[in-house]
Design a protein around this motif. Sequence first.
Motif, PDB file in Angstrom:
ATOM      1  N   TRP A 111       0.817  -1.203   0.000  1.00 42.35           N
ATOM      2  CA  TRP A 111       0.000   0.000   0.000  1.00 42.35           C
ATOM      3  C   TRP A 111       0.853   1.255   0.000  1.00 42.35           C
ATOM      4  N   GLU A 112       0.964   1.898  -1.146  1.00 38.72           N
ATOM      5  CA  GLU A 112       1.719   3.133  -1.260  1.00 38.72           C
ATOM      6  C   GLU A 112       0.821   4.283  -0.839  1.00 38.72           C
ATOM      7  N   PHE A 113       1.330   5.149   0.002  1.00 40.53           N
ATOM      8  CA  PHE A 113       0.520   6.294   0.404  1.00 40.53           C
ATOM      9  C   PHE A 113       0.828   7.528  -0.427  1.00 40.53           C
ATOM     10  N   LYS A 114       1.909   7.489  -1.215  1.00 39.31           N
ATOM     11  CA  LYS A 114       2.233   8.661  -2.029  1.00 39.31           C
ATOM     12  C   LYS A 114       2.494   8.263  -3.475  1.00 39.31           C
ATOM     13  N   HIS A 115       2.070   9.133  -4.400  1.00 41.47           N
ATOM     14  CA  HIS A 115       2.452   9.062  -5.808  1.00 41.47           C
ATOM     15  C   HIS A 115       2.548   7.679  -6.424  1.00 41.47           C
ATOM     16  N   PRO A 116       1.471   6.960  -6.580  1.00 41.59           N
ATOM     17  CA  PRO A 116       1.616   5.739  -7.365  1.00 41.59           C
ATOM     18  C   PRO A 116       1.973   6.108  -8.815  1.00 41.59           C
ATOM     19  N   VAL A 117       2.841   5.322  -9.446  1.00 35.25           N
ATOM     20  CA  VAL A 117       3.250   5.542 -10.832  1.00 35.25           C
ATOM     21  C   VAL A 117       2.998   4.242 -11.596  1.00 35.25           C
ATOM     22  N   PRO A 118       2.181   4.286 -12.668  1.00 36.62           N
ATOM     23  CA  PRO A 118       1.850   3.045 -13.360  1.00 36.62           C
ATOM     24  C   PRO A 118       3.087   2.202 -13.659  1.00 36.62           C
ATOM     25  N   PHE A 119       2.991   0.911 -13.391  1.00 32.54           N
ATOM     26  CA  PHE A 119       4.054  -0.067 -13.605  1.00 32.54           C
ATOM     27  C   PHE A 119       5.215   0.074 -12.610  1.00 32.54           C
ATOM     28  N   LEU A 120       5.634   1.290 -12.257  1.00 30.09           N
ATOM     29  CA  LEU A 120       6.841   1.454 -11.453  1.00 30.09           C
ATOM     30  C   LEU A 120       6.564   1.334  -9.960  1.00 30.09           C
ATOM     31  N   ARG A 121       5.459   1.886  -9.537  1.00 34.71           N
ATOM     32  CA  ARG A 121       5.132   1.858  -8.117  1.00 34.71           C
ATOM     33  C   ARG A 121       3.610   1.848  -8.004  1.00 34.71           C
ATOM     34  N   THR A 122       3.053   0.649  -7.920  1.00 34.99           N
ATOM     35  CA  THR A 122       1.596   0.526  -7.864  1.00 34.99           C
ATOM     36  C   THR A 122       1.228  -0.299  -6.641  1.00 34.99           C
ATOM     37  N   ARG A 123      -0.015  -0.115  -6.186  1.00 36.55           N
ATOM     38  CA  ARG A 123      -0.424  -0.819  -4.967  1.00 36.55           C
ATOM     39  C   ARG A 123      -0.521  -2.314  -5.190  1.00 36.55           C
ATOM     40  N   GLU A 124      -0.989  -2.720  -6.363  1.00 36.84           N
ATOM     41  CA  GLU A 124      -0.991  -4.135  -6.721  1.00 36.84           C
ATOM     42  C   GLU A 124      -0.014  -4.303  -7.862  1.00 36.84           C
ATOM     43  N   PHE A 125       0.839  -5.319  -7.790  1.00 36.99           N
ATOM     44  CA  PHE A 125       1.635  -5.633  -8.967  1.00 36.99           C
ATOM     45  C   PHE A 125       1.795  -7.134  -9.130  1.00 36.99           C
ATOM     46  N   LEU A 126       2.168  -7.522 -10.344  1.00 42.53           N
ATOM     47  CA  LEU A 126       2.377  -8.925 -10.665  1.00 42.53           C
ATOM     48  C   LEU A 126       3.872  -9.191 -10.668  1.00 42.53           C
ATOM     49  N   TRP A 127       4.245 -10.358 -10.196  1.00 39.85           N
ATOM     50  CA  TRP A 127       5.646 -10.718 -10.273  1.00 39.85           C
ATOM     51  C   TRP A 127       5.805 -12.214 -10.313  1.00 39.85           C
ATOM     52  N   ASN A 128       7.045 -12.640 -10.541  1.00 44.19           N
ATOM     53  CA  ASN A 128       7.408 -14.030 -10.397  1.00 44.19           C
ATOM     54  C   ASN A 128       8.336 -14.114  -9.210  1.00 44.19           C
ATOM     55  N   GLU A 129       7.909 -14.843  -8.178  1.00 47.08           N
ATOM     56  CA  GLU A 129       8.793 -14.973  -7.012  1.00 47.08           C
ATOM     57  C   GLU A 129       9.299 -16.399  -6.900  1.00 47.08           C
ATOM     58  N   GLY A 130      10.594 -16.526  -6.647  1.00 43.07           N
ATOM     59  CA  GLY A 130      11.215 -17.831  -6.499  1.00 43.07           C
ATOM     60  C   GLY A 130      11.619 -18.054  -5.047  1.00 43.07           C
ATOM     61  N   HIS A 131      11.455 -19.287  -4.581  1.00 41.59           N
ATOM     62  CA  HIS A 131      11.799 -19.632  -3.199  1.00 41.59           C
ATOM     63  C   HIS A 131      12.517 -20.969  -3.209  1.00 41.59           C
ATOM     64  N   THR A 132      13.741 -20.981  -2.718  1.00 42.55           N
ATOM     65  CA  THR A 132      14.513 -22.227  -2.757  1.00 42.55           C
ATOM     66  C   THR A 132      15.079 -22.535  -1.376  1.00 42.55           C
ATOM     67  N   VAL A 133      15.200 -23.833  -1.107  1.00 41.51           N
ATOM     68  CA  VAL A 133      15.671 -24.298   0.202  1.00 41.51           C
ATOM     69  C   VAL A 133      16.770 -25.332  -0.018  1.00 41.51           C
ATOM     70  N   PHE A 134      17.857 -25.169   0.720  1.00 42.77           N
ATOM     71  CA  PHE A 134      19.029 -26.037   0.543  1.00 42.77           C
ATOM     72  C   PHE A 134      19.505 -26.586   1.885  1.00 42.77           C
TER      73      PHE A 134
END
Lengths: 408, 408
Positions: free
Chosen positions: A74-97
Amino acid sequence: MFIPEKLLSKEKEHVKGFSPEVAWVTEAGNSKLAERLAIRPTSETIMYASFSKWIKSWKDLPLKLNQWNNVVRWEFKHPVPFLRTREFLWNEGHTVFATKEEAESERNEIIGIYKHIVEDYMGLYGLIGKKSDKEKFAGAEYTISMEYLLPNGKAVQGPDFHHDGQNFAKAFDIKFLDKNEKKQYAWQNTFAISTRMLGIMIAVHSDNKGFVLPPRLAENQVVIIPIFKKEDKEKIIRKAKEISSELKKYNPIIDHREEYSPGWKFNEWELKGIPIRIELGPRDLKNKEVVLVRRDNGEKKNIKFTNLKKEIEKTLESIQADLLNHSKENLERNIKEVGSIQELKKVVSGKKIAFAPFCNDPKCEEDIKYQTNGAKTLNAPLNQGRINKKCIGCGKEAREMFYFGKSY
Amino acid sequence: MFIPEKLLSKEKEHVKGFSPEVAWVTEAGNSKLAERLAIRPTSETIMYASFSKWIKSWKDLPLKLNQWNNVVRWEFKHPVPFLRTREFLWNEGHTVFATKEEAESERNEIIGIYKHIVEDYMGLYGLIGKKSDKEKFAGAEYTISMEYLLPNGKAVQGPDFHHDGQNFAKAFDIKFLDKNEKKQYAWQNTFAISTRMLGIMIAVHSDNKGFVLPPRLAENQVVIIPIFKKEDKEKIIRKAKEISSELKKYNPIIDHREEYSPGWKFNEWELKGIPIRIELGPRDLKNKEVVLVRRDNGEKKNIKFTNLKKEIEKTLESIQADLLNHSKENLERNIKEVGSIQELKKVVSGKKIAFAPFCNDPKCEEDIKYQTNGAKTLNAPLNQGRINKKCIGCGKEAREMFYFGKSY
C-alpha cells in the motif's frame, strides 16, 4: 493471497519492514473476521509455514518453487503506473538447501537468468550489485539487485536475489534430518522479477512518437501499409499479401483499413512501437521495391523485393542490439564518481547517478538521504576488493563504493 | 484486484448476488480506509468502469479481453480443495459488441473452445445447457454452463458463458456512436474457466493408487524404471538411457535413484499418474524387451525393443480416448429421467442426476430444493424444442427438461 497476522509476524525484521504497507482484510460478507488477514506483500511467511511441514529429510532438498502472482504494497504517495503501484504482478522464487554453500551458489545462476531476459530481450542495461544494509530485503542476510536509470533521471530497482541464511528457517522451524540423522535448519533464497520491468522498458525505449518495442519481444515485428487509390487497390493489396506470406516468420500485420489515411496509420503503429514499417505504393510496385522504415531511429530505405527478407532480418538484429547499446551508453554517461556529500547532492539533483565511498551504516545512510534531499544507495558493485577511502557521509572508513541516486 | 464498494454496487442483481461472499479490505498500514474495497469476486464492475471510457465509436468494437487472475469468494461452509475455495484462479473473458446478434453468435465459439479443452485434453465429459433463472449469473440475461458428475455422486459446475444483454452497459454507461452517428448501449458477454477443472479431473481420473493423468496433459508421459543389482547396474542404465533418448518425444523420466526400491518407485509414479511405466530388468535386457504398464487399467505387456515406440504411441492414444469414454459412460449411466418430486428426491439421494420437467420459476426451484434436501437444477439441454409436460415442482406447464443434482 491471504496471510494470517500471526504468520506475518513470525520473522521480526520481515514484519517490521512490510507491515507499514500491508492491506488488511477485516470483514467478509456481513461478518467481522476473528483475525486480520494481510494480503501478501510477498509470500515468504505463508509459503514457509508449509515448507516446515513438507521438509523432513535431506532427501526433500533442494526444494525449488516459483510462482507468478499478484502482491499488494500500500503506497501512500504518488503511485506511478508499472513502477510503483499498490498491486503488482511478479514471479517470485523460493529455494531451500541443505547447506549455505549450495544456497549461495544459486546466486549467479539466478542473476544470470534475469540478466539474460532483461538485456537480451528487453534491451535494458543495469547495475548489478549488493544492496546496502539499510535497503536490503527485510529478513535477508543480503540482497543482490539490478538497478536502472530512467530518462527523468530517477533510478529504479529491477529484479533482485536475497540470500536469507537461516533467518526464516529459524522463525518457521524449517528443519531436516541430514545424512547423519542430525536435525539441521535449512538455508534459503528468495528472488523476484516483476512487471515493473515493463514500465522501465517502456520508459527507456520510448520517444515523442510513442513506444519502441524491442524486436525479440514484438508479437508483430513488421507492419505492412499498402498505399493505394481505388484504381490500383487490388494490385497493391495482392502484392502486400504476397510480401506478408514471404515474411510470415515475422508475423506481419497488413493494415489495409480504408477508413484511415496512410499518415494516420504511420502514427498509430509508431505509437505501438512495431519495429519495422513497410510502405508499398503504386510507384514502389512499379520499381519492384518497398520503403522500409525503422521505428527506433526513423531511418528510411528503398529495398528491392528480392532483398527484403535478408534486410528485415538484419534490421531487426540491428534494432535489438542498438537498444541495449543505447541503454548502456546512457547509463554509463550518467554515472559520476564523487568524493564529498556536496558533490553527491549536486550529481543526484542533476538527474545522474553518483558513485561514492560509503560505510554501509544504516544511520549514516539515513543522514545522507536527509542532507541530499532524498539520495539513496542503489547498490555496490560485486567483487570490488578492499578500497581505502573515507565514507562521504560520516568520514569513517569506507569498505566499498556504492551507487547513489534518487529513486522510485 | 480491488473494487471500490461504489462500483460493485452499480448493477443491482450483481451486487445482490455477490456481496454475501465478498472479502473487504478496510485498513492499510495503520490507517482506516475512507471507502471499503471489495476483493474482486469477478471483474465485471471494475473492468466495465474502464470500458465506458475506452469505447466511444463502432470502430472500437468488438472489444475482446481475457485475463488469468485470482478471485475471492468467501465460503462460510466446507471449503473443498480445488472445487470450492475462498481464493481461486481462473481465466475470465469479457467481450463487447455493437449488436445483440453479434454478441450471441460468440456463444458457440466459446463453448466450443471450452469443450475442446475439457474433452480432448482433460478427458472429461459434461452436460452442456442453459442454467435456470435462479442459478444464472447475477446480472446476466442467461448462462450456458458445463456440468460434471464426481465419483461421490455430487455434481459440479465447470466453465460457463453469460450473455449479459445491455444490463451492465446501462449500469456502467457503455455507449458508442454507431455508423449513423447515433448513441447506442453496447451488448456484452462474460465467460470463465477455472482451476476447479483440475479438481474435477483429479476426482474423476483417480483410483486407489492415486491420480491418472491424461496423456495429453502429462509433462512426462513415460517413466522408465531400471531394475538392477550392482553387477548389472551399468548395462541396465545404459540401455534405459538409450530407450529414453529414443522416446524423447514423450519426455520420459528415468528413475535410477538407488535409495528407493523398484516397488517404492512404482507406487510413487502411480500416485503421480504418469500414463506409462516401463520396467527394464536383467532378464528383459536379455530378451530384448521391456515390461510396459498402463497407469489407467494396470495392464502389463512385454514389448520388444523394436516395437516400443509404436506401442507407446498407440497406448497413449488409447488411454486418452478411454478416459473420455469412461467419463461419458459413467455420466450417462447415472442420469435418470423422473416424473415426480419423490422420484427426484430418491435419484439425487442415490448419488445420481435426475432429468425432469421444470417450470423455471425461481420460487418453485427454492421449493424443490427444500423438499429434496438440497437438489438444485444443473442446466437444461439446448435446442429441446417445446415439451408438453407438467413441472415436477408446482404442476404448472413445464417448457423444458432440466438436470437436477446435489452439487458443490
